[in-house]
Design an enzyme around this catalytic site. Sequence first.
Site, PDB file in Angstrom:
ATOM      1  N   LYS A 297       0.875  -1.196   0.000  1.00  0.00           N
ATOM      2  CA  LYS A 297       0.000   0.000   0.000  1.00  0.00           C
ATOM      3  C   LYS A 297       0.897   1.227   0.000  1.00  0.00           C
ATOM      4  CE  LYS A 297      -4.454   0.976   0.257  1.00  0.00           C
ATOM      5  NZ  LYS A 297      -5.600   0.139  -0.140  1.00  0.00           N
TER       6      LYS A 297
ATOM      7  N   ASP B 252      -7.124   4.177  -4.465  1.00  0.00           N
ATOM      8  CA  ASP B 252      -7.762   4.024  -3.148  1.00  0.00           C
ATOM      9  C   ASP B 252      -8.391   5.399  -2.874  1.00  0.00           C
ATOM     10  OD1 ASP B 252      -7.875   2.019  -0.726  1.00  0.00           O
ATOM     11  OD2 ASP B 252      -7.421   3.934   0.213  1.00  0.00           O
TER      12      ASP B 252
END
Length: 445
Positions: free
Chosen positions: A124, A164
Site C-alpha cells: 500500500k 484508493d
Amino acid sequence: MKATDVINDLKRRFPNEPEYIQAVEEVLTTIEDTYNEHPEFERYNLIERLCIPDRIYSFRVSWVDDKGKVQNNMGYRIQHNNAIGPYKGGIRFHSSVNQSILKFLAFEQTFKNSLTTLAMGGGKGGSDFSPRGKSDMEVMRFCQAFMTELWRHIGPDTDVPAGDIGVGGREVGYMYGMYKKMTHEFTGTFTGKGREFGGSLVRPEATGYGNVYFLLNMLATKGIDIKDKKVAISGSGNVATYTAKKLLQLGAKVVSMSDSNGSIYVPEGLSEEQLEYIFKLKNIYRGRIREFAEEYDCQYFDGERPWQHVKCDIAMPSATQNELDGDDARTLLANGCFAVSEGANMPSTPEAIKEFLNAKILYAPGKAANAGGVSVSGLEMAQNSQKLSWSAEEVDAKLQSIMAEIHQQCKIYGEEEGGYINYVKGANVAGFMKVAKAMMAQGIV
Ligand code: NDP
Ligand code: 2IT
C-alpha cells in the site's frame, strides 16, 4: 504463539501506530489456534515476519501550486509481503495519511490478496496530499512529483499500485504517464488505468459490485432475497457509488450515502436519476453530498455518519476506517439491521465487530467483502501480460466466481457449531494459511 505477547511487543516497538496495531490484533486473535496447530510456524518465527512489512519507502514530495508556492508532502510505499506474488495494493491521497494507516492497509491487503485466488502479495502507498480543492494542474504536478520518487521501487513483476481514497482514474493516469516517461517502458505497472491504455473493463465497478456479490452469497445462506431490502451506504466515492448502482439493478433500496461533511437519508430509496446525480456531483463537479440534499430536498445530517439516523436491513460502510463504532453497531442492531458487508477497509471498530458477532448477524469484514477491486486488478495484470483485453461480461463473470470462492473459503474456515459463519475468522485463517505455507516453503528471507 501467544497473540497478546506478539501484540504487546509490536506496541512497544511501534508505539505511535494505533491503526496498524488494531489491524494486527484483529487478525492474530482469530488465527492464534490455527497457528499453534503448526509448531513449525513458531520455529520459523513466522508471525513476526508476517506482521512486520518487508520494507517501507518514505520520501518528501515537493511541488509548486497554482499560486507559485512550494508545497511539501510526504510520500510512502509499504511493501508488506510478496510470498505469493508481486506486492500489490492501492495508493491513498488524503490529509490523514501516515505510516500507521498505510501499514494497517498493507497488512490487510496481504490477507485480502491471498483470498482472491490470484498471485498477488500485499502493499500500500500514499501521501498526506489531498486532491480535494486542488486544480487539475495541481493534481497533475503532485502526481508527477510523487512518481519521480516512486517509479524506481515498482514494476510489473515487483510492485503494482492502484487507486484508493483520493486516487481514481485521473490520478492513476497522471502517475502512469510519469512512470512510463521515467522507465521508457509500457508495462502493466498500475491497475485501474484508463481503458485506452490497458485498463480492464469493470475495474471501476469492481469493488462495489464485488461487495454486493459477496452480500448475495451471504444472504443465500439464509435464503434471503435482496429485493426491496433497505441498504445504508456510507461514502459517495468509487466504492459507495458502484455498490449503490448494483443494488439498484437488483431492486434493493439505497437509503443513505455520505461524505466527510455529512450524510443524506432517503427512506424510500434513491432513484436511478438521483444516483446519476451523485456520480456527476462527485466525479465531474467534485462537489459535496450536501448539494444533493439541497437539490432533492431530503434529510441531511451535517457532520454526521448515517448509522444513528437511518432504518435499514443491511449496512455497507464504504468510506474509511473506524467509521462505525460500538454505539453505531448497537443502534443498527436495535433498528433491525441483519447484515453488514464492508466496502471500506476496517470501517468497524473492534467494539462494533464484537457487537455484530455476538448478535450473530451476517457480518463480512472488508478483506473478504471488498476484495473484488483488487481481484479485477489481478485480472487487469493478467490481460496486460497477455496484451489482450477481455469483454465486460467475461471480467464480470470472473469477478462473480472469485467472490463466490472467497465466500466458500470463509465458510470452510469460519463455520461454527450450529452453522453460524464467523466470516472474520474464516477470512483471516484462509488468507493466513496460503501466505504461511508459501513463506515456509521459501525459507527465512
Ligand atoms: P474515494 O476517494 O472514491 O471515496 C471516499 C469516500 O469516503 C468519499 O465519499 C469521502 O468523502 C469519504 N471519506 C474519506 N475519508 C473520510 C473520512 N476520514 N471521514 C468520512 N468520510 C470519508 O475512495 P474509495 O471509494 O476508493 O474508497 C473508500 C473505501 O474503500 C476506503 O476504505 C478504501 O480503502 C476502500 N477500498 C477501495 C477500493 C478501490 O478499489 N477503490 C478497493 C477496496 C477497498 P470526502 O469526499 O468528503 O473525502
Ligand atoms: O484496498 C484495496 O483493495 C484497494 N484499494 C485496491 C487495490 C488494488 O490493487 O486494486
